[in-house]
Each structure stands twice: as C-alpha cells, then as structure tokens.
Design a protein around this motif. Structure first.
Motif, mmCIF file in Angstrom:
data_model
loop_
_atom_site.group_PDB
_atom_site.id
_atom_site.type_symbol
_atom_site.label_atom_id
_atom_site.label_comp_id
_atom_site.label_asym_id
_atom_site.label_seq_id
_atom_site.Cartn_x
_atom_site.Cartn_y
_atom_site.Cartn_z
ATOM 1 N N PHE A 30 7.660 -8.116 3.346
ATOM 2 C CA PHE A 30 7.533 -7.081 4.597
ATOM 3 C C PHE A 30 8.088 -7.772 5.920
ATOM 4 C CE2 PHE A 30 4.198 -4.674 2.544
ATOM 5 C CZ PHE A 30 4.298 -3.354 3.065
ATOM 6 N N ALA A 38 -0.589 -6.609 5.395
ATOM 7 C CA ALA A 38 0.465 -6.990 5.765
ATOM 8 C C ALA A 38 0.825 -7.081 7.235
ATOM 9 C CB ALA A 38 1.669 -5.882 5.130
ATOM 10 N N HIS A 74 5.409 -7.376 -2.226
ATOM 11 C CA HIS A 74 6.491 -6.803 -1.209
ATOM 12 C C HIS A 74 6.852 -7.832 -0.408
ATOM 13 C CE1 HIS A 74 5.985 -2.272 -1.450
ATOM 14 N NE2 HIS A 74 4.926 -2.724 -2.408
ATOM 15 N N SER A 114 8.746 -2.707 4.312
ATOM 16 C CA SER A 114 8.815 -3.358 3.000
ATOM 17 C C SER A 114 10.316 -3.453 2.571
ATOM 18 C CB SER A 114 8.181 -2.670 2.077
ATOM 19 O OG SER A 114 8.600 -3.256 0.601
ATOM 20 N N ALA A 148 5.304 -2.363 9.981
ATOM 21 C CA ALA A 148 5.499 -3.191 8.993
ATOM 22 C C ALA A 148 6.396 -2.684 7.935
ATOM 23 C CB ALA A 148 4.091 -3.985 8.319
#
Length: 233
Positions: free
Chosen positions: A112, A149, A110, A121, A119
């Motif tokens: 992000f 993330a 991903h 994506s 967060a």
C-alpha cells in the motif's frame, strides 16, 4: 457516480464530461471480470448505446481495452505497461519479498502507498502454498481513517496531536492491526516501510486472527528488508 462494483467516481467539472465518461468506462471494464458489454456500459453511464459503443471503440483503438469474439470488452495489454511505470523501483524490490512472505504465512500480501486521503494497493501477491485465502486485486482503496494499512502508513510519518490511538500503537510496536474495519470478518496486520516516498507499507490479510498474530514479526522483518533495499538503491 458509483459504478456497479461500488467504486466512487468524482463529479466531473464543467468541460470534462467526455473525459470523465471515458475514464469511468475504462474503470468499469477493469472492474468486470466477465467482460463489459455495450448494453451494460450504457446502463452504468446512463447514456445511449451508441455513445457507450463509441467510448469502448475509442478505448480499444488506443489499446486500453480489447474486444472479444463474444462481443465483450476486457482490459487491454496497454494497461499492464502503464501499471509497471508507477513506482517501479519500489515494486521491483518489494515483489520477491512479498512472494516469500505470502507463501510463508499462507496469506495475501499487499503493498500500500498513500495517495491523498486514501491507502492504495499497488501490488498484490497471493500465496501458492494454500488453496483458500483472501483475494483482492491491485487498485484497492481504503480511507486513511481505518484499517491496518492506513494506521501503518500514518505511523510512518511524524507524530501528530490528536492522532488515533491505533496509529500511536503502530508507531510504538512497529506494526498495526485491524479487525473487520475494511471488510467484515477480515483481519489485517501492516508494517510501515521506512525510506519510502510516498509512504508505503506491507499488509497481510486473512480470515484467521491467530494466523496473523503469529505472522506479525515476519511482516515487520519483510518491511525492514524492503526499506533497507530502497535505501541502498
């Protein structure tokens, strides 16, 4: 309001109820892999079928959704055009790097970015070298207080008093890890991408902890490669 997939919708302000309904309907269509029917949308919005029908027809007229021969509504081609307009340079640079990383590690990757206190994506690449992997769609949102993330994105910024130890550790070693904080049984490793505005990170997800531990250096190198390309661009 909460849609059928658990997505939280903000409460509409006075005078914006019609717009809020339209946007909620659009998100409901996007979140329905088998298509959205008028009856189902009416139930989700708690409105009469005639209102749900008019909303869907308006979205169709603008190209946001398409109406299939089975009577269901699905995302329209205009959404693809809109999605490519968000941070196009970063996504163009990151995608080939993400594709290589996904195939090497055998995991979903991903991209992000920070948006408010979440967060988000904005790009997802799944490996073609393995049959089983975690699958998420772009648009996934997680709070900034949990998950690899979030820790990586916070570590991309300056050190703050009282910040979580996971963020301090991510800044020290160049990547963050998490276990089951966003999805039960899922492991993640994420590395911040320097020179990105808004703050961005690459995140690798898997059900196998040892797989991610081995891939952590590759995630860091991939994030550094993207950061260098962003700076040069």
């Amino acid at each position: 309001m909460t849609t059928s997939n658990g997505r939280q919708q903000p409460a509409p302000q006075v005078g914006s109820r019609t717009l809020a309904r339209g946007l909620t309907a659009l998100l409901a269509v996007v979140d329905s892999p088998d298509g959205m029917t008028v009856q189902r949308l009416a139930a989700e919005l708690d409105v009469h079928r005639s209102i749900a029908y008019r909303i869907l027809q308006t979205l169709r007229d603008f190209g946001f959704v398409t109406h299939g021969s089975d009577g269901s509504y699905r995302p329209g081609a205009l959404l693809a055009a809109l999605s490519t307009s968000y941070l196009p340079a970063l996504r163009e640079i990151a995608t080939p790097v993400m594709r290589r990383l996904a195939d090497q590690a055998g995991c979903t990757v991903h991209l992000f970015v920070v948006e408010g206190d979440e967060a988000v994506s904005i790009e997802v690449v799944e490996p073609v070298t393995v049959l089983q992997h975690i699958a998420f769609r772009a648009g996934m949102r997680t709070p900034l207080d949990r998950g690899a993330a979030a820790y990586a994105l916070l570590a991309a910024g300056p050190a703050l008093p009282g910040e979580p130890e996971s963020v301090v550790e991510a800044r020290r070693r160049g990547y963050a890890t998490s276990s089951g904080e966003v999805e039960s049984g899922a492991y993640a490793v994420a590395a911040p991408i320097a020179n990105s505005h808004p703050a961005a990170c690459l995140t690798l997800m898997s059900h196998r902890e040892n797989q991610l531990a081995a891939a952590a250096p590759e995630v860091v190198r991939a994030a550094q490669e993207i950061a260098s390309a962003v700076l040069e661009g």
